[in-house]
Design a protein around this motif. Sequence first.
Motif, PDB file in Angstrom:
ATOM      1  N   ASN A 111     -18.352 111.692 -40.510  1.00  0.00           N
ATOM      2  CA  ASN A 111     -18.757 110.434 -41.136  1.00  0.00           C
ATOM      3  C   ASN A 111     -19.009 110.710 -42.614  1.00  0.00           C
ATOM      4  O   ASN A 111     -19.495 111.783 -42.980  1.00  0.00           O
ATOM      5  CB  ASN A 111     -20.039 109.906 -40.511  1.00  0.00           C
ATOM      6  N   GLY A 112     -18.679 109.734 -43.425  1.00  0.00           N
ATOM      7  CA  GLY A 112     -18.897 109.920 -44.863  1.00  0.00           C
ATOM      8  C   GLY A 112     -19.928 108.934 -45.403  1.00  0.00           C
ATOM      9  O   GLY A 112     -20.025 107.816 -44.915  1.00  0.00           O
ATOM     10  N   GLU A 113     -20.681 109.404 -46.378  1.00  0.00           N
ATOM     11  CA  GLU A 113     -21.657 108.499 -47.006  1.00  0.00           C
ATOM     12  C   GLU A 113     -21.444 108.595 -48.528  1.00  0.00           C
ATOM     13  O   GLU A 113     -21.368 109.703 -49.068  1.00  0.00           O
ATOM     14  CB  GLU A 113     -23.074 108.936 -46.630  1.00  0.00           C
ATOM     15  N   ASP A 114     -21.312 107.442 -49.147  1.00  0.00           N
ATOM     16  CA  ASP A 114     -21.069 107.442 -50.595  1.00  0.00           C
ATOM     17  C   ASP A 114     -22.357 107.807 -51.332  1.00  0.00           C
ATOM     18  O   ASP A 114     -23.356 107.096 -51.238  1.00  0.00           O
ATOM     19  CB  ASP A 114     -20.583 106.063 -51.021  1.00  0.00           C
ATOM     20  N   VAL A 115     -22.325 108.955 -52.027  1.00  0.00           N
ATOM     21  CA  VAL A 115     -23.532 109.409 -52.730  1.00  0.00           C
ATOM     22  C   VAL A 115     -23.281 109.476 -54.234  1.00  0.00           C
ATOM     23  O   VAL A 115     -23.981 110.185 -54.967  1.00  0.00           O
ATOM     24  CB  VAL A 115     -24.014 110.792 -52.207  1.00  0.00           C
ATOM     25  N   THR A 116     -22.284 108.721 -54.682  1.00  0.00           N
ATOM     26  CA  THR A 116     -21.917 108.763 -56.105  1.00  0.00           C
ATOM     27  C   THR A 116     -23.105 108.428 -57.005  1.00  0.00           C
ATOM     28  O   THR A 116     -23.372 109.115 -58.002  1.00  0.00           O
ATOM     29  CB  THR A 116     -20.772 107.781 -56.385  1.00  0.00           C
TER      30      THR A 116
END
Lengths: 440, 194
Positions: free
Chosen positions: A299-304
């Motif tokens: 799973n990916g989480e946007d941490v930009t």
Amino acid sequence: MNHEEIKILISAYLDGEVTPSEKDIVEEHLRSCESCHKDFQMYRAMSSSLKKWTNESLSPDEEINVQKRFEQRRAPMFTKRRVAVFTSVLVAMIVGVMVQTLINRQSMGRLTSSASDVGDQYADGNTNEIRKSTQYEPSYMQSDYRARDGEQEAQYIDSSLGAVTHPVEFLAARPVEVNARFMGMSDAQLAAPGFNMARAYASSPINYQSKVRKTGMVGLLVEDAGKTQVELENVIAKYNGIIVDSQFNQSTEERAVPRQNNRMYTSSGTVVFTVLPENLRKVLLEIRKLGDVILENQNGEDVTQQYLESQQRLDNDQQIMDRFHKILERNIHNADGVQKIDNVQQIESEMEELQSVIQQDKLSLTQTDMATMTVSFYEKSDNPFKSMMNKWPMMFQRSYEGFVNAIGIMMVLFSSLLPFIVVVSLVLWAALYLIKKYLK
Amino acid sequence: MSIEEIDDQELIRRFYQADEDALKMIFKRYKDSLFNFSLRYTGNRADAEDAVSHTFMMLCEKRYVVKEGASFKTWAYTVARNLCLTKLRSQRKLYSLWFTKNDSEEKQSIEIADHGPIARDLLHDKELSQIIQKAINKLPSEQRQALLLKEYHGFSYQEIVQVLDCSLEKVKVLIFRARAFLKEVLPPLLKEGR
């Protein structure tokens, strides 16, 4: 052929029940044997005497009586057997329909409950749990969208380094100032009339890769769990990963592999590690070689935003540090006496403090998009007989539960159908009684 | 083709397809011959009546299977004979309760025949019939059956084999013995009668 046998043949000869050869024998014997000839004559005379016993006929009354008796046996429309068969078929059909309805209702209830479970999980924000249940899909999980040349069209691009580009919709959902920094533009530029987000995004010279923090799970079925743990740790170390947790459970008891009930395992273990996003794919490639992959998801989480904030903080701290350096230099060259020493000491302590903050910033910047993976490994049970024996209690339990459920359903059905059955039986009994009476 | 010309098998096939006339025809064809056979065998009108109705009950229950080589005639006589045997056995059991064991079987059979309303009372040539009946009643059961089927119902030996469920040789011997016995018994009786 003796005399007794020929005597028997003479009787048969009289009835015309001899073969041609027997006929010759008899005829020849009759010519030569006086007593047999006499007997033959006697039999013939007797046969006509017997006819004197006249034939009888059934009297009209007897005939009617006989007819009545056998016609009663004629298959009437409602024989007991037919009524029984008809009733059982009817009851079976009703029961079948009821069971079907009940099963449908139960399964619908189950669907509703599972749907609400999912809903609850979403409501709790615990969506990862649901995503975990989907099997690993590399092209989807390890790639993301990129809008091309202002078009709404999205394209999958590989992003093994963990940095991904985003579709226009995703950018639009972000705060403007984040996008502005992200794309190297000012807020005013973004807010200007005629600004096209997609076009600006596509034509921006800056490599505006956003940061994604990945989490995931890998399930492995292995030959030797202990060996696998060591190999896993070696792989992680090779790619500068950090082992967060490593567990190993030695066991001889057989258990069903999660989601693979037909496979059994004995010992098992879990290793949790973090690794730089650019190394994730390489690590995973090596991990997959360690056993049979039974489960894999990411799973990916946007941490930009977090990344940019950390970077900004680091930049600020770096600038402050630079300023401290300049102040320190100035103080060393210009200040005098006691004051100089005090200033220098104060600045140096400030710089020390700032240095640790910078270290922390650097760490948090690095860690923002570090991937966290959990690898669970299960040692295959190589004893098919034992694994079958282990399954028996489970199978027995299931069939027993099924049996109990079926009995329960039947009891409920029977109790609800009882009045109906009683009424039907009474009606049929009355009908049979009337038909019988009428026929008599 | 009129219904009277149709053979037994076809009639029964039609009856099984719910043709009432076919049953009537079959009943007409066999009621008297079956009745006579049973009456001569048991010596009792009520039993003979039972045997006829029982045979047709079996037919109504479709116990007879229409097929090649299974003649209805032999089937019907077999059913009637079996019922008669059952009747005679049950009467013999009752009889043995009342009479001593010294009584011969021959005597029993004559005595049995005297229990109910007997056939001879209803015969028009009473005297002669009585004599023949008395003589035939003295025959052992199987000999009597074989002789009745041969002399009064025109059965071939092969048909008797089917009804009695025995070998052809046995049938030959049974009929010969019956005749040999009657040869000894009947002339003196006939003389007495005259």
